[in-house]
Every structure is written in structure tokens, then in C-alpha cells.
Scaffold this motif. Structure first.
Motif, PDB file in Angstrom:
ATOM      1  N   PHE A  81      17.520   3.865 -28.523  1.00 29.07           N
ATOM      2  CA  PHE A  81      17.006   5.197 -28.849  1.00 29.07           C
ATOM      3  C   PHE A  81      16.338   5.163 -30.210  1.00 29.07           C
ATOM      4  O   PHE A  81      16.792   4.480 -31.121  1.00 29.07           O
ATOM      5  CB  PHE A  81      18.143   6.214 -28.859  1.00 29.07           C
ATOM      6  N   ALA A  82      15.246   5.925 -30.351  1.00 29.84           N
ATOM      7  CA  ALA A  82      14.522   5.957 -31.620  1.00 29.84           C
ATOM      8  C   ALA A  82      14.043   7.368 -31.917  1.00 29.84           C
ATOM      9  O   ALA A  82      14.016   8.234 -31.044  1.00 29.84           O
ATOM     10  CB  ALA A  82      13.335   5.005 -31.574  1.00 29.84           C
ATOM     11  N   VAL A  83      13.664   7.571 -33.168  1.00 32.78           N
ATOM     12  CA  VAL A  83      13.053   8.824 -33.602  1.00 32.78           C
ATOM     13  C   VAL A  83      11.626   8.527 -34.056  1.00 32.78           C
ATOM     14  O   VAL A  83      11.399   7.620 -34.860  1.00 32.78           O
ATOM     15  CB  VAL A  83      13.848   9.481 -34.748  1.00 32.78           C
ATOM     16  N   TYR A  84      10.682   9.302 -33.516  1.00 35.77           N
ATOM     17  CA  TYR A  84       9.277   9.161 -33.867  1.00 35.77           C
ATOM     18  C   TYR A  84       8.703  10.516 -34.274  1.00 35.77           C
ATOM     19  O   TYR A  84       9.063  11.552 -33.706  1.00 35.77           O
ATOM     20  CB  TYR A  84       8.459   8.667 -32.666  1.00 35.77           C
ATOM     21  N   VAL A  87      13.407   6.004 -38.662  1.00 38.80           N
ATOM     22  CA  VAL A  87      12.326   6.841 -38.133  1.00 38.80           C
ATOM     23  C   VAL A  87      11.018   6.069 -38.234  1.00 38.80           C
ATOM     24  O   VAL A  87      10.744   5.417 -39.247  1.00 38.80           O
ATOM     25  CB  VAL A  87      12.200   8.158 -38.923  1.00 38.80           C
ATOM     26  N   ARG A  88      10.209   6.171 -37.183  1.00 43.54           N
ATOM     27  CA  ARG A  88       8.879   5.589 -37.204  1.00 43.54           C
ATOM     28  C   ARG A  88       7.843   6.714 -37.218  1.00 43.54           C
ATOM     29  O   ARG A  88       7.911   7.627 -36.403  1.00 43.54           O
ATOM     30  CB  ARG A  88       8.655   4.681 -35.995  1.00 43.54           C
ATOM     31  N   VAL A  89       6.909   6.612 -38.150  1.00 46.80           N
ATOM     32  CA  VAL A  89       5.822   7.584 -38.273  1.00 46.80           C
ATOM     33  C   VAL A  89       4.566   6.942 -37.696  1.00 46.80           C
ATOM     34  O   VAL A  89       4.128   5.889 -38.163  1.00 46.80           O
ATOM     35  CB  VAL A  89       5.589   7.979 -39.741  1.00 46.80           C
ATOM     36  N   ALA A 117      14.335   5.385 -24.826  1.00 43.45           N
ATOM     37  CA  ALA A 117      14.219   6.826 -25.004  1.00 43.45           C
ATOM     38  C   ALA A 117      13.976   7.113 -26.480  1.00 43.45           C
ATOM     39  O   ALA A 117      14.331   6.308 -27.346  1.00 43.45           O
ATOM     40  CB  ALA A 117      15.478   7.543 -24.527  1.00 43.45           C
ATOM     41  N   PHE A 118      13.371   8.273 -26.743  1.00 42.63           N
ATOM     42  CA  PHE A 118      13.069   8.604 -28.132  1.00 42.63           C
ATOM     43  C   PHE A 118      12.938  10.102 -28.307  1.00 42.63           C
ATOM     44  O   PHE A 118      12.609  10.847 -27.385  1.00 42.63           O
ATOM     45  CB  PHE A 118      11.779   7.925 -28.597  1.00 42.63           C
ATOM     46  N   TYR A 119      13.228  10.523 -29.533  1.00 43.92           N
ATOM     47  CA  TYR A 119      12.944  11.886 -29.992  1.00 43.92           C
ATOM     48  C   TYR A 119      11.547  11.863 -30.582  1.00 43.92           C
ATOM     49  O   TYR A 119      11.199  10.960 -31.342  1.00 43.92           O
ATOM     50  CB  TYR A 119      13.978  12.279 -31.040  1.00 43.92           C
ATOM     51  N   CYS A 140      11.764  17.160 -28.587  1.00 38.59           N
ATOM     52  CA  CYS A 140      12.338  16.728 -27.308  1.00 38.59           C
ATOM     53  C   CYS A 140      12.756  15.269 -27.368  1.00 38.59           C
ATOM     54  O   CYS A 140      12.187  14.470 -28.118  1.00 38.59           O
ATOM     55  CB  CYS A 140      11.321  16.899 -26.170  1.00 38.59           C
ATOM     56  N   VAL A 141      13.749  14.922 -26.547  1.00 41.03           N
ATOM     57  CA  VAL A 141      14.127  13.539 -26.301  1.00 41.03           C
ATOM     58  C   VAL A 141      13.521  13.145 -24.957  1.00 41.03           C
ATOM     59  O   VAL A 141      13.788  13.790 -23.940  1.00 41.03           O
ATOM     60  CB  VAL A 141      15.658  13.369 -26.278  1.00 41.03           C
TER      61      VAL A 141
END
Length: 201
Positions: A10-13, A41-43, A88-90, A163-164
Motif C-alpha cells: 500500500f502507498a500514498v500518492y 508519500v510519493r508526489v 493499492a494506494f491512496y 480514495c483508496v
């Protein structure tokens, strides 16, 4: 459903544009203040930033910014690349500021559902009130909230706000030459698509 979350899947983007990338430091500050877990977090942006970001933030340039209608092409190119190893990611925008504590229990529920994909039809889990304001069904009553699912005929099923997502389904939804707004308003590809959109009430 297992209670163990493999957070490596899982990651956050967030994504940004050259015009709005000045919002990213504020977003990063608020994220680190209100997100309930330690999280990298990846931008996803274009021009390299002239400012420093917190140590848990990584800025990834998608190349030359060509305009809003190439948003879907740029997203598809990145999320289908080996560089994106997550299931999956946010995902949200640089101006979608988090302005209060994120509920750890609800976030973990969203991540668990996205990774376990219990129905084989998981598209996304919405973390805003968007879904419960539209036609939906109640799946389960928890102590303090209800797990709900958007009806197949509800509008704005492709909303991008907080959203995820399952990566494979997100990629399936992307078609060339769509801006984020085109993507969100593409009801002909969203309504009655057979995929599940979860949220809480």
C-alpha cells in the motif's frame, strides 16, 4: 479478512501540476500531522521542486507537463511502470488538504478491503462523505459507523477525492486524453460497471 496489513503493498500518492506545486509543502505538513501511521508519500509532478520536503516524501517527475488532457496518459504510464510496486494506494491532489485527524480504524478497514479484495470487484474506498450522500446500501453495522457500498447507478463513481484504489482497476479505468475532470465525469464508463465502491457512514 485478515487483521494483518502488509503495508508494503500500500502507498500514498498525491499528484500536482507546475501551477499548484507550491501547495505541496503545506499538504506534507498537514499529512504528517494528521495521518495516523508513519507513511512514505510519493508526489507525482513535473518540474522539480525548488523547496525541501520531509524525509518521508519523495518527488517523482513525470517529465514535461503537456496539459490537463494528458493527465490520464501520465497516470497510466506511471502506475503501469515497475516503479509502482504497490497493489493499492491512496490518491488525492496537492490542494486536497487533510485538516483533521484521520481515523486509524476506518483507514485500516479501507486498506484491508483494498488488499484482500474480498469480492474480486474492489475499485476504491472513499474516505469522504461523498458516497453516503448518494444512493448506496449498508453492508455491515459496526459499533460507531456503517460500512456502505455505492449503488451501481450512483453518479460520480470515479470521484478522485481522498480514495483508496486498487491499482489494477484504476489502470483499467484510465483511457487516453482525459483530464482529471473528464475522468470524474465519465459516467458512461462508471455506472453499472460491476465494481464495488466502499465507504462508511
Amino acid at each position: 479478512m485478515s487483521n494483518i496489513i502488509d503495508r508494503n503493498k500500500f502507498a500514498v500518492y498525491i499528484w500536482t501540476s507546475n501551477a499548484l506545486m507550491h501547495c505541496v509543502p503545506a499538504w506534507a505538513y498537514l499529512f504528517n500531522k494528521f495521518w495516523p501511521h508513519k507513511q512514505n508519500v510519493r508526489v507525482l509532478g513535473y518540474d522539480k521542486p525548488t523547496y525541501d520536503l520531509p524525509n518521508n516524501f519523495e518527488y517523482i517527475s513525470l517529465g514535461t507537463q503537456r496539459g490537463p488532457k494528458y493527465w490520464s496518459d501520465d497516470m497510466a504510464q506511471y502506475f503501469s511502470s515497475p516503479e509502482c510496486e504497490h497493489e493499492a494506494f491512496y490518491l488525492t491532489t496537492e490542494d486536497g488538504f487533510i485538516v483533521g485527524d484521520v481515523d486509524a480504524e476506518l483507514l485500516d478497514l479501507a486498506i484491508k478491503l483494498s488488499l484482500s479484495d474480498p469480492t474480486g470487484k474492489f475499485l476504491k474506498f472513499c474516505l469522504t462523505p461523498d458516497v453516503h450522500r448518494r444512493p448506496k446500501q449498508v453492508l455491515k453495522q459496526f459499533e460507531n459507523y456503517k460500512l456502505i457500498k455505492a449503488n451501481q447507478n450512483s453518479l460520480y463513481r470515479h470521484s478522485l477525492s481522498h480514495c483508496v484504489w486498487r491499482k489494477d482497476r484504476f489502470l483499467e479505468k484510465l483511457i487516453p486524453n482525459q483530464s482529471p475532470w473528464d475522468f470524474e465525469l465519465d459516467n458512461r464508463r462508471a455506472i453499472n460497471d460491476g465494481y464495488d465502491i466502499f465507504a462508511t457512514e
